[in-house]
Design an enzyme around this catalytic site. Structure first.
Site, PDB file in Angstrom:
ATOM      1  N   LYS A  20       0.067   4.688 -18.654  1.00 38.59           N
ATOM      2  CA  LYS A  20      -0.521   4.073 -17.469  1.00 38.59           C
ATOM      3  C   LYS A  20      -2.044   3.954 -17.573  1.00 38.59           C
ATOM      4  O   LYS A  20      -2.696   3.422 -16.679  1.00 38.59           O
ATOM      5  CB  LYS A  20      -0.150   4.877 -16.221  1.00 38.59           C
ATOM      6  CG  LYS A  20       1.351   4.890 -15.931  1.00 38.59           C
ATOM      7  CD  LYS A  20       1.670   5.610 -14.634  1.00 38.59           C
ATOM      8  CE  LYS A  20       3.162   5.845 -14.474  1.00 38.59           C
ATOM      9  NZ  LYS A  20       3.935   4.609 -14.327  1.00 38.59           N
ATOM     10  N   HIS A  26       6.112  10.220  -5.614  1.00 39.53           N
ATOM     11  CA  HIS A  26       7.053   9.702  -6.597  1.00 39.53           C
ATOM     12  C   HIS A  26       8.175  10.727  -6.751  1.00 39.53           C
ATOM     13  O   HIS A  26       7.968  11.923  -6.573  1.00 39.53           O
ATOM     14  CB  HIS A  26       6.311   9.513  -7.922  1.00 39.53           C
ATOM     15  CG  HIS A  26       7.073   8.811  -8.988  1.00 39.53           C
ATOM     16  ND1 HIS A  26       8.033   9.447  -9.750  1.00 39.53           N
ATOM     17  CD2 HIS A  26       7.003   7.534  -9.458  1.00 39.53           C
ATOM     18  CE1 HIS A  26       8.512   8.587 -10.631  1.00 39.53           C
ATOM     19  NE2 HIS A  26       7.915   7.421 -10.485  1.00 39.53           N
ATOM     20  N   CYS A  67      10.682   4.415  -7.193  1.00 41.77           N
ATOM     21  CA  CYS A  67      10.882   5.874  -7.274  1.00 41.77           C
ATOM     22  C   CYS A  67      10.190   6.570  -6.111  1.00 41.77           C
ATOM     23  O   CYS A  67       9.599   7.652  -6.276  1.00 41.77           O
ATOM     24  CB  CYS A  67      10.388   6.432  -8.606  1.00 41.77           C
ATOM     25  SG  CYS A  67      11.350   5.877 -10.019  1.00 41.77           S
ATOM     26  N   ASP A  90      -0.362  15.047  -9.019  1.00 41.28           N
ATOM     27  CA  ASP A  90       0.175  13.975  -9.845  1.00 41.28           C
ATOM     28  C   ASP A  90      -0.914  12.910  -9.951  1.00 41.28           C
ATOM     29  O   ASP A  90      -1.172  12.170  -9.006  1.00 41.28           O
ATOM     30  CB  ASP A  90       1.440  13.406  -9.187  1.00 41.28           C
ATOM     31  CG  ASP A  90       1.969  12.156  -9.878  1.00 41.28           C
ATOM     32  OD1 ASP A  90       1.317  11.660 -10.829  1.00 41.28           O
ATOM     33  OD2 ASP A  90       3.022  11.651  -9.456  1.00 41.28           O
ATOM     34  N   GLN A 104      -1.405   7.709 -11.306  1.00 45.52           N
ATOM     35  CA  GLN A 104      -1.941   6.440 -10.820  1.00 45.52           C
ATOM     36  C   GLN A 104      -3.446   6.474 -10.597  1.00 45.52           C
ATOM     37  O   GLN A 104      -4.039   5.440 -10.272  1.00 45.52           O
ATOM     38  CB  GLN A 104      -1.235   6.056  -9.514  1.00 45.52           C
ATOM     39  CG  GLN A 104       0.256   5.847  -9.637  1.00 45.52           C
ATOM     40  CD  GLN A 104       0.618   4.671 -10.524  1.00 45.52           C
ATOM     41  OE1 GLN A 104      -0.164   3.735 -10.683  1.00 45.52           O
ATOM     42  NE2 GLN A 104       1.801   4.703 -11.111  1.00 45.52           N
TER      43      GLN A 104
END
Length: 413
Positions: free
Chosen positions: A231, A128, A370, A205, A208
């Site tokens: 999220k 991202h 993104c 990261d 997700q």
């Protein structure tokens, strides 16, 4: 345990008021944009209302009853997050505005204090923008070298190339746990082991990943791990940075203000608070942090084994049905994949598909997500993306694909 438990999807759906909405007249809402923002269950909404209606106050610095209650709830959330990601201590949990701010915090604090000209940072091709741009800015300013781990046509990281890119000047590896554009689940534990063999720090990261699978930062070997509340069925405006205490202790403050100080003097300068408060300048998103506690408890109570099994069923069913559409091309077919499907259809522009399918009540995402370098790698400017959550159903998958087939017919004339 999973043999004795059942995921009652209808009971789960009943906890989300927004899922009962009708749009565009009388179309039932079919929400498949969960990778961008998940919806919020009633217990989390109640938590927000309870805070503002019963004990709204600033934290840490007040001596009155409301301040004590708000502070206790805020710090309880820190312990809930610690347990959720299996951090060793609450000192390793920093609250931020989201994943993006968490990554920027690491770049501006750890990066500026630890990196030197010629040092190397590795990122993957599937990142991202929030895990690319901060490192590009830092590399430009400090004369660092940024190397990219390639992905293959299936959307899988090239681990052989990763091993070859690691070297004596590698100081940081920054990768996503799960790709927001492809759904690929990366082998973080293996990558961390390899990075640590070269004395490199592992920045993950996890935005997700946390809605879909159990996360154990110690088992993963992550030195830093970031995720966002919105999220994972929580509110917007709040996120988390996990950082190993030994790293955080050596990091200077990123922002200055109230709460992050120990003493302030014009004559003797400023001394700073211990971790994690050193990195939480000013009044934080108190209500949102407290509501994040409720969201994490809510999803944990569903049991991640059941969540993974259900979302795999949704992904498999959607993939099988979508592959029957003429001209369909699914972007990202990794063998280990979360419930995300990015796709293009020959003769139909992604934006047109997104706008038209919305008229049938189906909310999907279109654009570059993104992740422009990744889409460029596949020769694309945009894809459609359907992303599933625990409250989605097989019937919704069928309605989505039926609507998609109708839209494709309309676009092709």
């Amino acid at each position: 345990m999973t043999d004795e438990l059942v995921l009652d999807v209808e009971a789960i759906r009943a906890q989300f008021p927004i899922l009962a909405r009708r749009v565009h007249g009388d179309q039932p809402l079919l929400y498949l944009d969960n990778a961008a923002t998940s919806q919020t269950p009633q217990p989390v909404l109640d938590c927000l209302q309870d805070y503002y209606g019963r004990y709204n106050a600033n934290i840490h610095r007040g001596l009155h009853c409301l301040a004590d209650e708000a502070t206790a709830a805020y710090e309880q959330s820190r312990d809930t997050v610690r347990e959720f990601v299996n951090a060793e201590s609450t000192r390793e949990i920093v609250f931020t505005r989201g994943t993006t701010e968490a990554i920027n915090l690491v770049a501006q604090s750890w990066g500026r204090s630890q990196l030197h000209p010629g040092d190397e940072i590795l990122v993957s091709h599937m990142e991202h923008h929030s895990n690319i741009v901060p490192w590009q800015l830092l590399a430009r300013e400090l004369d660092l070298k940024l190397h990219v781990i390639p992905v293959d046509e299936q959307g899988v990281l090239d681990m052989q190339a990763y091993r070859q890119l690691l070297g004596e000047r590698t100081r940081l590896v920054a990768v996503s746990h799960v790709s927001n554009a492809l759904g690929t689940i990366n082998p973080i534990a293996e990558m961390s082991t390899l990075a640590h063999q070269h004395d490199a720090v592992m920045m993950v990261d996890g935005a997700q990943a946390v809605p879909h699978q159990r996360v154990d930062v110690q088992a993963l070997g992550a030195d830093f791990y970031a995720f966002s509340g919105h999220k994972v069925y929580g509110p917007t405006g709040v996120g988390v940075l996990y950082g190993r205490a030994a790293l955080l202790e050596d990091m200077p403050p990123w922002q200055g203000g109230g709460e992050m100080i120990s003493t302030v003097s014009f004559d003797q300068g400023t001394t700073f608070a211990d971790i994690p408060h050193r990195f939480e300048a000013g009044t934080p998103a108190i209500a949102e942090v407290i509501a994040l506690d409720r969201a994490l408890r809510w999803i944990t109570n569903l049991h991640f084994d059941l969540i993974e099994d259900w979302e795999k069923r949704l992904l498999t069913h959607a993939t099988e049905r979508m592959q029957a559409i003429e001209g369909m091309r699914i972007i990202g077919n990794a063998p280990h994949k979360a419930a995300v499907i990015s796709f293009v259809i020959e003769g139909a522009h992604a934006q047109d598909i997104g706008l038209l399918i919305d008229q049938f009540g189906v909310a999907i995402r279109t654009g570059h997500h993104c992740a422009q370098p990744l889409l460029n790698h596949y020769g694309l400017e945009a894809t459609c993306r359907a992303s599933f959550a625990v409250y989605n159903t097989l019937e919704e998958v069928d309605h989505f694909v039926d609507a998609l087939e109708r839209v494709v017919t309309m676009v092709r004339g």
